[in-house]
Design a protein around this motif. Structure first.
Motif, PDB file in Angstrom:
ATOM      1  N   PHE A 102      56.569  37.751  46.827  1.00  9.25           N
ATOM      2  CA  PHE A 102      55.190  37.358  46.551  1.00  9.25           C
ATOM      3  C   PHE A 102      54.202  38.387  47.113  1.00  9.25           C
ATOM      4  CE2 PHE A 102      57.128  33.013  46.297  1.00  9.25           C
ATOM      5  CZ  PHE A 102      56.805  32.783  44.963  1.00  9.25           C
ATOM      6  N   GLY A 103      54.549  38.979  48.252  1.00 11.02           N
ATOM      7  CA  GLY A 103      53.698  40.039  48.788  1.00 11.02           C
ATOM      8  C   GLY A 103      53.622  41.229  47.854  1.00 11.02           C
ATOM      9  N   ALA A 104      54.741  41.555  47.214  1.00  7.62           N
ATOM     10  CA  ALA A 104      54.749  42.669  46.263  1.00  7.62           C
ATOM     11  C   ALA A 104      53.880  42.363  45.043  1.00  7.62           C
ATOM     12  CB  ALA A 104      56.187  42.968  45.829  1.00  7.62           C
ATOM     13  N   VAL A 105      53.873  41.100  44.605  1.00  7.90           N
ATOM     14  CA  VAL A 105      53.018  40.718  43.472  1.00  7.90           C
ATOM     15  C   VAL A 105      51.544  40.915  43.843  1.00  7.90           C
ATOM     16  CG1 VAL A 105      52.283  38.810  42.003  1.00  7.90           C
ATOM     17  CG2 VAL A 105      54.702  39.104  42.532  1.00  7.90           C
ATOM     18  N   MET A 106      51.177  40.479  45.059  1.00  6.74           N
ATOM     19  CA  MET A 106      49.799  40.697  45.502  1.00  6.74           C
ATOM     20  C   MET A 106      49.473  42.178  45.584  1.00  6.74           C
ATOM     21  SD  MET A 106      48.734  37.850  48.346  1.00  6.74           S
ATOM     22  CE  MET A 106      50.173  37.997  49.407  1.00  6.74           C
ATOM     23  N   LEU A 107      50.413  42.976  46.089  1.00  8.86           N
ATOM     24  CA  LEU A 107      50.186  44.420  46.187  1.00  8.86           C
ATOM     25  C   LEU A 107      49.903  45.019  44.811  1.00  8.86           C
ATOM     26  CD1 LEU A 107      51.971  47.070  48.283  1.00  8.86           C
ATOM     27  CD2 LEU A 107      52.014  47.335  45.816  1.00  8.86           C
ATOM     28  N   VAL A 108      50.683  44.631  43.803  1.00  8.34           N
ATOM     29  CA  VAL A 108      50.458  45.147  42.451  1.00  8.34           C
ATOM     30  C   VAL A 108      49.066  44.743  41.961  1.00  8.34           C
ATOM     31  CG1 VAL A 108      51.213  45.031  40.049  1.00  8.34           C
ATOM     32  CG2 VAL A 108      52.906  45.196  41.881  1.00  8.34           C
ATOM     33  N   GLY A 109      48.658  43.503  42.273  1.00  8.48           N
ATOM     34  CA  GLY A 109      47.328  43.056  41.869  1.00  8.48           C
ATOM     35  C   GLY A 109      46.226  43.861  42.530  1.00  8.48           C
ATOM     36  N   PHE A 110      46.342  44.089  43.835  1.00  9.23           N
ATOM     37  CA  PHE A 110      45.315  44.854  44.542  1.00  9.23           C
ATOM     38  C   PHE A 110      45.308  46.314  44.083  1.00  9.23           C
ATOM     39  CE2 PHE A 110      45.255  41.487  47.897  1.00  9.23           C
ATOM     40  CZ  PHE A 110      43.889  41.248  47.859  1.00  9.23           C
ATOM     41  N   TRP A 111      46.478  46.888  43.863  1.00  2.26           N
ATOM     42  CA  TRP A 111      46.501  48.270  43.415  1.00  2.26           C
ATOM     43  C   TRP A 111      45.967  48.392  41.984  1.00  2.26           C
ATOM     44  CZ3 TRP A 111      51.312  51.363  45.564  1.00  2.26           C
ATOM     45  CH2 TRP A 111      51.232  51.377  46.966  1.00  2.26           C
ATOM     46  N   THR A 112      46.146  47.356  41.169  1.00  2.03           N
ATOM     47  CA  THR A 112      45.526  47.341  39.837  1.00  2.03           C
ATOM     48  C   THR A 112      44.014  47.369  39.965  1.00  2.03           C
ATOM     49  OG1 THR A 112      47.390  46.103  38.904  1.00  2.03           O
ATOM     50  CG2 THR A 112      45.298  46.028  37.695  1.00  2.03           C
ATOM     51  N   PHE A 113      43.490  46.562  40.884  1.00  4.02           N
ATOM     52  CA  PHE A 113      42.052  46.546  41.158  1.00  4.02           C
ATOM     53  C   PHE A 113      41.570  47.914  41.634  1.00  4.02           C
ATOM     54  CE2 PHE A 113      39.389  46.164  45.071  1.00  4.02           C
ATOM     55  CZ  PHE A 113      38.153  46.010  44.469  1.00  4.02           C
ATOM     56  N   VAL A 114      42.301  48.531  42.571  1.00  8.07           N
ATOM     57  CA  VAL A 114      41.921  49.848  43.093  1.00  8.07           C
ATOM     58  C   VAL A 114      41.920  50.886  41.970  1.00  8.07           C
ATOM     59  CG1 VAL A 114      42.647  51.742  44.597  1.00  8.07           C
ATOM     60  CG2 VAL A 114      42.670  49.386  45.458  1.00  8.07           C
ATOM     61  N   TYR A 115      42.944  50.840  41.147  1.00  7.12           N
ATOM     62  CA  TYR A 115      43.027  51.804  40.042  1.00  7.12           C
ATOM     63  C   TYR A 115      41.867  51.615  39.064  1.00  7.12           C
ATOM     64  CZ  TYR A 115      44.675  53.995  35.725  1.00  7.12           C
ATOM     65  OH  TYR A 115      44.767  54.748  34.588  1.00  7.12           O
ATOM     66  N   ASN A 116      41.582  50.370  38.704  1.00  7.27           N
ATOM     67  CA  ASN A 116      40.548  50.091  37.714  1.00  7.27           C
ATOM     68  C   ASN A 116      39.166  50.502  38.211  1.00  7.27           C
ATOM     69  OD1 ASN A 116      39.717  49.140  35.210  1.00  7.27           O
ATOM     70  ND2 ASN A 116      39.439  47.040  35.924  1.00  7.27           N
ATOM     71  N   VAL A 117      38.823  50.100  39.437  1.00  5.09           N
ATOM     72  CA  VAL A 117      37.516  50.467  39.981  1.00  5.09           C
ATOM     73  C   VAL A 117      37.476  51.958  40.312  1.00  5.09           C
ATOM     74  CG1 VAL A 117      35.860  50.048  41.848  1.00  5.09           C
ATOM     75  CG2 VAL A 117      37.111  48.142  40.842  1.00  5.09           C
ATOM     76  N   GLY A 118      38.593  52.502  40.789  1.00  7.25           N
ATOM     77  CA  GLY A 118      38.650  53.932  41.085  1.00  7.25           C
ATOM     78  C   GLY A 118      38.422  54.781  39.851  1.00  7.25           C
ATOM     79  N   ARG A 119      39.059  54.404  38.736  1.00  5.55           N
ATOM     80  CA  ARG A 119      38.846  55.131  37.484  1.00  5.55           C
ATOM     81  C   ARG A 119      37.398  54.993  37.014  1.00  5.55           C
ATOM     82  NH1 ARG A 119      43.005  56.478  33.927  1.00  5.55           N
ATOM     83  NH2 ARG A 119      41.250  57.187  32.630  1.00  5.55           N
TER      84      ARG A 119
END
Length: 462
Positions: A102-119
């Motif tokens: 479940f921690g890995a699922v959250m990590l993917v979600g947060f990194w998706t957010f970082v990628y989207n806002v970063g781009r």
């Protein structure tokens, strides 16, 4: 427009869960690792999910660009929300081996957010102070989630001991990067924009010097404090603590000066920002003695006695509540009324919510926070949860905060229900809303279009 609103609604629901768990902790009615459930529902479920929604909406607006992907913005919420619920259930049930997944699922979600806002930010030429803070905060999100997964794996296997790194050290760095890195950095960046915009003032004189101290000292201090806690280097952690404290004190002065020079009528947002300025100073006063003495001690993660509720509710909580009192009506107003401006009478943004409810939730939240600070001070120990402190005052304090959140939620949901062109179910669930809700959304949209057409014909007729 529904993407940020959906984040805010999910965040409020998870905040309610966090507060109920807090009450359960005080009366000893929460199984398993209830303290960790409480912390994660509050910080990840409410604070971080709200930040994700706010950045998704306002980074494109402030930066004059287009969000990289609306699909990713929806996916990030599903991943973080779903992962968090599973993570909290695993903690409550004592199923520690489940935490890593479940921690890995959250990590993917947060990194998706970082990628989207970063781009999205990558398309901007020349960052201003808000964009610089947001870019730094995104980096902290990457680091803290990586450490979070390590902690989750270690709870189920104890593998950190084989690496020569203590669980307490990694946890200290994780908390530092989360609260002071990702959350406070985002708040500082947003308030440089909101604090001037909504007071109709500008930074001048000592404000610029204090901003320079904060903009450099805060991120450097967070990294030093986190690194010192990670490896147990007290001198390094102490240097970082001093920088974080000085940055907080400087920013509090800047915010107080903006509010004292305000040129507009006071709103619930301004009142809550005033509480933030006071709470920042009080947090520095309670945290400084503990951090100067032993900044790497686990019990001093957020400061000394009274520091945790001052920081988590007095600063972070009141910033979010104050900002949502503008964001939610603004998003709904733009969606429902902006195209009608000039053709018919439309309400002002501040007219969408109930002033009496706003005054009531502000009083309840302030009183509850004050009681929690008092309880923690009476107990003589800092806690990393809102339920820490003397049982009597703490129980009353958490109950008042819970009631205040319920009143706020009723006010915010009422704005969406009464003024949004879509139904509440459509806003909350999107494509997963029941088919009837989708049909009602279409009917309301058609009705609005028809009314607009009639209005426009009326304007054109003699």
């Amino acid at each position: 427009m529904t993407v940020p609103l959906r984040h805010f609604l999910v965040g409020l629901a998870l905040l309610g869960g966090a507060l109920l768990v807090g009450i359960g902790l005080i009366v000893d009615a929460v199984p398993g690792l209830g303290g960790l459930v409480h912390v994660h529902l509050f910080l990840v479920g409410w604070v971080c999910v709200t930040i994700m929604g706010a950045m998704t909406q306002f980074v494109p607006v402030w930066s004059g660009t287009t969000l990289h992907s609306r699909g990713l913005a929806s996916a990030q919420l599903a991943l973080v929300g779903g992962g968090l619920i599973g993570f909290a259930a695993a903690l409550a049930l004592g199923r520690l081996p489940w935490l890593a997944g479940f921690g890995a699922v959250m990590l993917v979600g947060f990194w998706t957010f970082v990628y989207n806002v970063g781009r999205t930010l990558a398309t901007v030429d020349g960052f201003d102070v808000t964009e610089r803070h947001f870019a730094v905060a995104l980096g902290f999100f990457v680091l803290l989630t990586g450490l979070g997964v390590l902690l989750a794996v270690d709870l189920g296997s104890g593998f950190l001991a084989g690496l020569g790194i203590s669980h307490a050290g990694v946890r200290g760095a994780h908390v530092t990067l989360a609260v002071f890195g990702a959350v406070l950095t985002t708040i500082y960046g947003a308030l440089y924009q909101l604090g001037t915009m909504f007071t109709q003032t500008e930074l001048h004189g000592v404000d610029h010097r204090l901003r320079a101290v904060e903009e450099v000292g805060h991120p450097v201090g967070v990294v030093a404090l986190a690194a010192g806690r990670l490896v147990g280097a007290t001198p390094l952690a102490r240097v970082g603590a001093v920088l974080v404290l000085l940055a907080a004190l400087g920013f509090g002065v800047v915010l107080a000066r903006r509010l004292s020079e305000m040129r507009v009528e006071r709103t619930p947002m301004h009142t809550r920002y005033a509480v933030v300025a006071l709470a920042l100073g009080a947090w520095v006063a309670t945290a400084a003695p503990a951090w100067l003495r032993s900044p790497a001690a686990p019990e001093h993660a957020l400061g000394g006695a009274g520091s945790a509720p001052l920081l988590l509710l007095g600063v972070v909580g009141f910033v979010i509540f104050g900002t949502l009192y503008h964001i939610v009506p603004f998003v709904v107003w733009v969606e429902r009324y902006s195209d009608r401006l000039g053709f018919e009478a439309v309400p002002m943004i501040d007219d969408l919510y109930d002033d009496r409810l706003a005054a009531a939730d502000g009083a309840l939240l302030f009183a509850g926070t004050a009681l929690l600070v008092t309880a923690d001070l009476l107990a003589g120990a800092s806690g990393t949860t809102l339920a820490g402190g003397a049982p009597g005052p703490a129980l009353v304090g958490v109950s008042l905060v819970t009631l205040g959140v319920a009143v706020f939620a009723a006010n915010a949901v009422s704005v969406i229900r009464r003024h949004s062109p879509g139904t509440l179910a459509r806003v909350a669930l999107g494509r997963f809303a029941p088919r009837r809700a989708v049909g009602e959304y279409a009917d309301r949209a058609d009705a609005d279009d028809g009314a607009d057409a009639d209005d426009n014909c009326g304007e054109a007729s003699p």
